[in-house]
Design a protein around this motif. Structure first.
Motif, PDB file in Angstrom:
ATOM      1  N   LEU A 179       0.837  -1.203   0.000  1.00  0.00           N
ATOM      2  CA  LEU A 179       0.000   0.000   0.000  1.00  0.00           C
ATOM      3  C   LEU A 179       0.869   1.248   0.000  1.00  0.00           C
ATOM      4  N   MET A 180       1.982   1.143   0.734  1.00  0.00           N
ATOM      5  CA  MET A 180       2.903   2.273   0.814  1.00  0.00           C
ATOM      6  C   MET A 180       3.453   2.608  -0.583  1.00  0.00           C
ATOM      7  N   THR A 183       1.118   4.500  -2.873  1.00  0.00           N
ATOM      8  CA  THR A 183       0.850   5.929  -2.713  1.00  0.00           C
ATOM      9  C   THR A 183       1.914   6.808  -3.364  1.00  0.00           C
ATOM     10  N   ARG A 194       3.323  12.819  -4.185  1.00  0.00           N
ATOM     11  CA  ARG A 194       3.636  12.304  -2.855  1.00  0.00           C
ATOM     12  C   ARG A 194       4.803  11.323  -2.931  1.00  0.00           C
TER      13      ARG A 194
END
Lengths: 502, 145
Positions: A179-180, A183, A194
């Motif tokens: 998930l990291m 992003t 980001r």
């Protein structure tokens, strides 16, 4: 009836010259990938994805090619199990138990034919199940709101590791790492970059395919180098490839039972083909092992796990297509390809792109027939190709991976990134951290965040919307129950190990 | 011990991620903003990797020294390929990749060289000539790009 007419439309999609060629090529290469020890279905498909992508086939053709490869690997894994006592891929482990003893007893032709027919029966039953149940599941899932999807993704992460007795913390760490990575790049909602470190190469995010090929194919090469490469045992010499049809007919009930058990295992999240074959074998052994013949070359011990693993791999496509949540490593890799082709699996896929879904289902029926045709008479060719030594095979795999990844973006940055992912994947695998949840996190991360933010927009910032619907509450209860079960199993395993060492 | 060290590495990455992620903000747009999801990911990751440092599970056996050297050699070949593909062009770089990797994996040198030569040309013909993926025959070093 509606299903039948949709399916007829699907056959029309699959019956174009290009798609038929891709289908046969996929079946051939899939069987080969499955049969070659050291090149499992996940690796094989991960390496082929960037290539299909680079050739610019439309989504339906790419999906047909890769599904043929996917089913092919499941057919192929048994060949080396039976002739070398080395499983060609993970789900084929159970086939060594009775397949190799059969081959040593001079019944190699029978074992190969039984397992081939069993694969066909298992896969066909699974595809029939897929045609019946996937649309139903998709129709039920159409009622899912953003908060329910968020809950569904959490359930998917908790269960993808399966009930394996491995520390559930590691499964979650893996999913969170994925998930990291998801992003990284420009946030699609607010438009701000980001975690890019001002590196323009990652503004579009990390291409999942680059990560996949690195994590699986490159780390596999590093794993191979850990051990001294041994000369492989010689394959059992087969005098005649002609099987006895009576022997195949004798195993018909084992095939049907194995298919059923495998299908159920495949549909469940986090199970996949490996568990399917283990469960079918165990069930068949309990049912039929009256004379203690299992493990010594019982044909039913070959038929059941092969039917089970093929049936499970078909069943695993159901949650992937109708919910967009894959239940196994290989289907996660296929999801990666679909997302890269801008196809978002899920309930809407069945409404918006029925020709793609039903083209795929039709091609799975055809792939089964093609594989049966390829696998019965051409088995001799596959056994000869199986003799390719590892030192020659893996460099070619590396070269093909590089070509595929390079052709996506024409940037050598992606090649470096792929090697970096290979090293990271190797270290994580050494720590017993399964990479499949990571891949799932990387693939679903963007969608998960989008659904969360959409839900919060609807409720205007009230977090209670996440547990406002009966669907999401049920999903959270399932997640909690599953985690509790896997912690309990891990504890029990630890206690048993302590008891053994004392 | 290795599990603990791995836990430390993941913890540090998660902490940096959370630290950099907490300040992202958008002037307008949705309610939640771009910083909350990274927090939902980063903080549990810190907790889980922290618990792995305190209560590690499982053990890692690293390969023996000579195997570690072979792994490093293979990595050097792979990174080298990424760096030299454009300067050298596809066939030469791929020849080196396959031949060197084949030797690292324990193939006989002569056989590995033959494999590299035949496969690099074969792959070039297959992908560039037949399948139409543009792969430079000569690299930028030789002025063809």
């Amino acid at each position: 009836m509606e299903t039948l007419s949709l399916l007829a439309g699907g056959f029309a999609v699959a019956f174009t010259p290009l798609n038929l060629t891709l289908l046969f090529a996929g079946c051939f290469f899939g069987t080969l990938i499955g049969a070659l020890p050291g090149l499992g279905p996940v690796n094989g498909i991960a390496v082929l994805i960037p290539l299909t992508f680079a050739f610019g086939f439309d989504p339906a053709s790419s999906l047909i090619l890769l599904s043929a490869v996917y089913f092919g690997t499941m057919f192929g894994g048994r060949i080396s199990s039976i002739l070398l006592n080395i499983p060609g891929d993970e789900p084929a482990i159970m086939t060594t138990l009775d397949g190799y003893p059969m081959a040593r007893a001079g019944r190699a032709a029978d074992a190969l034919a039984i397992s081939g027919v069993a694969s066909f029966v298992g896969a066909t039953i699974a595809v029939i199940g897929l045609s019946l149940f996937a649309p139903l599941l998709a129709r039920a899932a159409i009622h899912f709101g953003p908060a329910d999807y968020f809950a569904l993704y959490i359930l998917a992460f908790a269960t993808i590791g399966g009930i394996s007795g491995i520390d559930p913390r590691k499964t979650l760490i893996s999913a969170l790492l994925g998930l990291m990575i998801a992003t990284i790049g420009i946030d699609p909602i607010s438009g701000i970059p980001r975690f890019t470190g001002n590196n323009y190469h990652v503004y579009d995010g990390i291409e999942p395919i680059v990560a996949l090929v690195g994590l699986f194919a490159i780390s596999e090469i590093l794993f191979l180098l850990e051990k001294t490469v041994k000369e492989r045992t010689k394959a059992i010499h087969v005098e005649s490839w002609l099987p006895s049809w009576k022997a195949i007919w004798m195993t018909r009930w084992a095939m049907l039972r194995g298919s059923f058990v495998g299908f159920v295992a495949g549909v469940l999240p986090g199970a996949g083909a490996s568990l399917g074959s283990v469960m079918s074998y165990t069930a068949e052994k309990q049912k039929s092992n009256r004379d203690g013949t299992f493990g010594k070359g019982d044909p039913r011990g070959v038929a059941a796990p092969e039917a089970g693993n093929n049936s499970a791999s078909g069943g695993a496509l159901i949650p992937m297509l109708s919910l967009g949540v894959p239940g196994s490593g290989t289907t996660a890799v296929m999801l990666a390809m679909l997302i890269s082709l801008n196809v978002q699996p899920g309930p809407l896929l069945f409404e918006r792109q029925p020709e793609l879904v039903w083209g795929l289902v039709a091609s799975l029926y055809m792939a089964n027939v093609a594989l049966l045709i390829l696998n019965l008479p051409m088995i001799g060719i596959f056994t000869r190709l199986m003799a390719v030594p590892t030192w020659a095979l893996m460099p070619i795999v590396a070269a093909v991976s590089f070509v595929g990844v390079f052709s996506i973006s024409n940037s050598t940055f992606d090649l470096e990134l792929m090697v970096a992912f290979g090293v990271a994947g190797y270290i994580l695998r050494k720590m017993d951290i399964n990479l499949v949840p990571l891949v799932l996190g990387l693939l679903l991360g963007g969608d998960m965040e989008r659904n969360l933010r959409r839900a919060m927009s609807i409720s205007d910032g009230d977090w209670s919307i996440l547990i406002a619907s009966p669907i999401s509450i049920t999903l959270y209860i399932l997640t909690a129950g599953f985690l509790a079960l896997s912690i309990y199993l891990m504890r029990r395993e630890n206690i048993r190990e302590k008891a053994l060492s004392e | 011990m290795s599990i603990r060290l791995g836990g430390v590495a993941i913890f540090v990455i998660a902490a940096l991620y959370t630290y950099y992620g907490k300040d992202y903000s958008a002037p307008f747009g949705d309610v939640l903003g771009p910083a909350v999801f990274p927090m939902i990911v980063g903080i549990p990751l810190m907790v889980l990797s922290g618990s792995l440092i305190v209560f590690p599970s499982g053990e890692v056996t690293w390969p023996a020294r000579n195997h570690l050297l072979r792994q490093l050699a293979a990595l050097a070949v792979l990174v080298g390929y990424a760096l030299f593909l454009v300067p050298l062009g596809f066939p030469i770089a791929t020849f080196a990749l396959i031949a060197l990797l084949g030797m690292v994996l324990g193939g006989a040198p002569v056989k590995a060289l033959i494999l590299g030569a035949s496969m690099s040309l074969g792959l070039w013909v297959l992908f560039d000539q037949i399948l139409g993926l543009p792969l430079a025959f000569l690299g930028s070093l030789f002025g063809d790009f």
